[in-house]
Design an enzyme around this catalytic site. Structure first.
Site, PDB file in Angstrom:
ATOM      1  N   ALA A 127      19.008 -30.923  18.806  1.00 50.54           N
ATOM      2  CA  ALA A 127      19.907 -31.778  19.587  1.00 50.54           C
ATOM      3  C   ALA A 127      19.963 -31.371  21.050  1.00 50.54           C
ATOM      4  O   ALA A 127      20.716 -31.936  21.832  1.00 50.54           O
ATOM      5  CB  ALA A 127      21.312 -31.737  18.985  1.00 50.54           C
ATOM      6  N   ASP A 176      18.456 -20.900  28.787  1.00 56.03           N
ATOM      7  CA  ASP A 176      19.073 -20.907  27.453  1.00 56.03           C
ATOM      8  C   ASP A 176      19.223 -19.493  26.896  1.00 56.03           C
ATOM      9  O   ASP A 176      20.264 -19.115  26.358  1.00 56.03           O
ATOM     10  CB  ASP A 176      18.226 -21.746  26.480  1.00 56.03           C
TER      11      ASP A 176
HETATM   12  C1  GLA Z   1      15.236 -26.835  28.173  1.00 57.01           C
HETATM   13  C2  GLA Z   1      14.619 -25.505  28.569  1.00 57.01           C
HETATM   14  C3  GLA Z   1      15.403 -24.857  29.717  1.00 57.01           C
HETATM   15  C4  GLA Z   1      15.595 -25.848  30.868  1.00 57.01           C
HETATM   16  C5  GLA Z   1      16.105 -27.195  30.368  1.00 57.01           C
HETATM   17  C6  GLA Z   1      16.158 -28.234  31.445  1.00 57.01           C
HETATM   18  O1  GLA Z   1      16.517 -26.621  27.630  1.00 57.01           O
HETATM   19  O2  GLA Z   1      14.619 -24.624  27.460  1.00 57.01           O
HETATM   20  O3  GLA Z   1      14.751 -23.687  30.136  1.00 57.01           O
HETATM   21  O4  GLA Z   1      14.412 -25.996  31.591  1.00 57.01           O
HETATM   22  O5  GLA Z   1      15.324 -27.690  29.305  1.00 57.01           O
HETATM   23  O6  GLA Z   1      17.094 -27.896  32.407  1.00 57.01           O
END
Ligand code: GLA
Length: 384
Positions: A127, A176
């Protein structure tokens, strides 16, 4: 009892049932939602995510040999591998996150102990709420503790990102994994993705963070993600800088005419988004939710029109949210092409928000949305 307590109890019980042994260590790592700063992390830019109160929990006991046995409660499946030879598993692909962590830690020179472990989580999978960073981070933490070493948060984040880039094969940025380690209760986390300097930003009182899941699968996401990354690299090269982070909006405006499409628009998104993150952080710090909300709205428009990573369902969800009184800002969050929106909502408007957004979304798309009101939580930690 909190959802985390229930996950911890389940993990302990399952370790007993499946492997006939009591856990010596139980830990949790959270999912995340990004408030603002999208597709900026891999451009050495700024992001402002928060860790949410949904987590991946792991209960483990060390072994005297080099075997790792894993049971996933969510997938109802077992996986086993030897630390001597770590390969990817196409049957139990969830286990690749743990394999990747073991692989990267050993490659970095940390000797690991084998273990029996159970994994269970309530971060919605697929998600865009980073269940993968949560499993990587909790696995790294468990290996550290069982094997007798400890990484700093930024070190752990780097290694988890490396595992995902090199072992799992997704070229994600560091956001993340960073927030899964370093998130803090009641705070968002500002990260400078170049030097990994970070700051905890208190969330204003009286405001809820609502996350709406479109339940649209993000099939396009990995191919489009890599294309966008390549376009940004090309843009940086044409602008003569190491990364788009090095270009101010003003410099960009002087030079943009020389850029081909769609590179120009991709660059405009990243460069303007970096400025929005700094302004949103300042706004939140002075409790100015109106301004933070307006910047969140602008971020969506920029992702939709310049970066082109939104989709019809995300746009419908955002419009439905903005029609509710008490909503300061709404935008898509995460990589895009489906997944979730993030919304800054006055606390007293939350019930109306849930009702009305779900109803409008159902009416227009025929899909049932899931709406989570999230608390900002701590990053990876041991559970008692
Ligand atoms: C995903 C990637 C992150 C980031 C986002 C976009 O979640 O894992 O590192 O690049 O997309 O902001």
């Amino acid at each position: 009892m909190s959802n985390l307590d229930i996950l911890a109890i389940t993990a302990r019980q399952e370790l007993n049932r499946v492997y006939g042994t009591a856990a010596t260590l139980v830990a949790a790592a959270p999912g995340r939602v990004n408030l603002i700063g999208e597709h900026t992390d891999y451009n050495d830019g700024y992001v402002l995510p928060m860790a949410i109160d949904r987590a991946v929990v792991m209960a483990a006991v060390p072994r005297d040999d080099q075997q790792v046995r894993l049971w996933s409660v969510n997938f109802g499946q077992e996986a086993e591998f030897s630390l001597h030879e770590i390969t990817r598993d196409s049957q139990a692909s969830w286990s690749n996150y743990v394999r990747g962590i073991a692989w990267v830690l050993q490659k970095a020179g940390y000797p690991l102990r084998g273990m029996d472990a159970v994994i269970v989580g309530d971060v919605p999978i697929g998600a865009g709420l980073s269940s993968s960073a949560a499993i990587e981070t909790v696995a790294a933490y468990i290996f550290e503790r069982l094997s007798g070493f400890s990484l700093t948060g930024p070190e752990r984040a780097r290694l988890c990102q490396q595992a995902e880039n090199e072992f799992v094969g997704m070229r994600c940025g560091i956001m993340d994994q960073f927030v899964a380690s370093l998130g803090q209760r009641d705070h968002a986390l500002f990260i400078d993705c170049r030097d990994l300097h970070f700051r905890h930003v208190p969330l204003p009182e009286g405001v809820a963070i609502a996350v709406c899941d479109t339940h649209v699968s993000r099939d396009l996401v990995s191919s489009a993600y890599n294309t966008r990354r390549a376009e940004c690299e090309q843009g940086a090269q044409l602008l003569g800088v190491r990364a788009l982070r090095d270009v101010s909006l003003r410099t960009f405006q002087e030079k943009e005419r020389g850029l081909p499409e769609p590179i120009r628009r991709r660059c405009r998104h990243v460069i303007s988004e970096n400025e929005r993150v700094l302004r949103a952080m300042e706004a939140l710090e002075r409790g100015d939710v109106q301004t933070a909300g307006a910047l969140i709205n602008e971020s969506h428009e920029s992702l939709r029109d310049d970066y082109e990573v939104s989709c019809k369902e995300l746009d419908v969800m955002v419009a439905a949210a903005r029609a509710v009184e008490g909503v300061y800002g709404a935008r898509m969050t995460g990589a895009g092409f489906g997944g979730c929106t993030v919304n800054l909502v006055a606390a007293e408007a939350v019930e109306a928000f849930r009702r009305r957004v779900a109803a409008t979304y159902r009416e227009v798309t025929g899909i049932e949305a899931s709406i989570y009101v999230c608390m900002a939580t701590d990053g990876v930690r041991e559970l008692g």
